[in-house]
Structures are given as C-alpha cells and as structure tokens.
Scaffold this motif. Structure first.
Motif, mmCIF file in Angstrom:
data_model
loop_
_atom_site.group_PDB
_atom_site.id
_atom_site.type_symbol
_atom_site.label_atom_id
_atom_site.label_comp_id
_atom_site.label_asym_id
_atom_site.label_seq_id
_atom_site.Cartn_x
_atom_site.Cartn_y
_atom_site.Cartn_z
ATOM 1 N N SER A 37 2.031 16.049 6.283
ATOM 2 C CA SER A 37 2.400 16.159 4.876
ATOM 3 C C SER A 37 3.807 16.721 4.716
ATOM 4 N N ALA A 40 6.327 14.065 5.914
ATOM 5 C CA ALA A 40 6.452 12.975 4.953
ATOM 6 C C ALA A 40 7.229 13.409 3.720
ATOM 7 N N ASN A 41 7.017 14.637 3.288
ATOM 8 C CA ASN A 41 7.738 15.146 2.124
ATOM 9 C C ASN A 41 9.241 15.205 2.394
ATOM 10 N N VAL A 61 14.666 7.733 6.662
ATOM 11 C CA VAL A 61 13.300 8.211 6.876
ATOM 12 C C VAL A 61 12.997 8.279 8.369
ATOM 13 N N LEU A 65 11.969 11.881 10.385
ATOM 14 C CA LEU A 65 10.637 12.179 10.922
ATOM 15 C C LEU A 65 10.714 12.702 12.347
ATOM 16 N N ALA A 72 5.586 5.208 10.220
ATOM 17 C CA ALA A 72 5.785 5.551 8.812
ATOM 18 C C ALA A 72 6.092 4.285 8.017
ATOM 19 N N VAL A 84 6.914 7.477 1.024
ATOM 20 C CA VAL A 84 6.712 7.467 2.475
ATOM 21 C C VAL A 84 5.233 7.704 2.747
ATOM 22 N N GLN A 85 4.661 6.853 3.581
ATOM 23 C CA GLN A 85 3.266 6.995 4.004
ATOM 24 C C GLN A 85 3.248 7.238 5.509
ATOM 25 N N VAL A 86 2.557 8.298 5.908
ATOM 26 C CA VAL A 86 2.491 8.688 7.314
ATOM 27 C C VAL A 86 1.035 8.930 7.680
ATOM 28 N N THR A 99 -4.115 9.431 5.871
ATOM 29 C CA THR A 99 -2.804 8.917 5.509
ATOM 30 C C THR A 99 -2.231 9.805 4.414
ATOM 31 N N THR A 101 0.741 10.460 1.721
ATOM 32 C CA THR A 101 1.755 9.738 0.934
ATOM 33 C C THR A 101 2.550 10.739 0.113
ATOM 34 N N ARG A 102 3.860 10.652 0.249
ATOM 35 C CA ARG A 102 4.760 11.506 -0.510
ATOM 36 C C ARG A 102 5.875 10.644 -1.095
#
Length: 107
Positions: A37, A40-41, A61, A65, A72, A84-86, A99, A101-102
């Motif tokens: 989290s 992703a943020n 991105v 990471l 991602a 962004v989804q990780v 998953t 998502t931010r």
C-alpha cells in the motif's frame, strides 16, 4: 511432578505451535499488504508528478516501486490522475492475493 502429569507439557506445546505459526503468518501477511500500500501510494504520486511535467507515468511508477514489487498496473485517468494497482506479496499460500489500488493527481 506426579506420574499422571508426565508428558502434558509436550501435548500443550504441540497444540500451541500451530496457533503461533498462524498468528505469525497473519502478521507477516499484514505487513506485506501495508508495504504494498505504501509503495503503491508513492508510485501513484510519482506517476502523477511525471504526468504534470509531461513525462511518462509508467516509467516514473516503475522507477518508484521497490525491487520486490512486480507487475504494477498503471491507469491514466482524466485530469492527470494516475492510478496504480499492485499485488501484495503472498506469504501464506492459501490466502488470496491482495491487490492494492492507489491514485493521485497533481494540481
């Protein structure tokens, strides 16, 4: 110690070990989700900044990471918003993948 109590400590230990292992696995999985989290943020913020400067959000991105985070997904939404989804690292095999998502936007 009385004769009838012999071996009771071993039985109690054998019952407690699986519970301790499950609690430790749950704690580690929680830490993995929190870490994903946070990553992703920050990646969403870096991607939004790149978009506001006219650069590639995907490259920003990927650069943002940490090495342990793979796969991602970057979605460019309207108004310069970047999502962004990780996937969090799965510590326990029988737990579903989380998953995270931010999204972020720069003014």
């Amino acid at each position: 110690m009385r004769r009838r109590d012999a071996g009771s400590a071993a039985v109690e230990l054998a019952a407690a070990v699986p519970v301790v292992i499950l609690v430790m696995a749950a704690i580690l999985q929680t830490v993995a989700v929190i870490s994903a989290s946070s990553a992703a943020n920050q990646a969403a913020r870096d991607g939004a900044r790149a978009v506001s400067l006219g650069r590639s959000a995907s490259t920003a991105v990927e650069d943002s990471l940490p090495d342990g985070v793979d796969g991602a997904r970057v979605v460019l939404l309207g108004d310069g918003r970047v999502e962004v989804q990780v996937d969090a690292v799965r510590i326990v095999p029988f737990v579903p993948t989380f998953t995270v998502t931010r999204s972020a936007v720069m003014p």
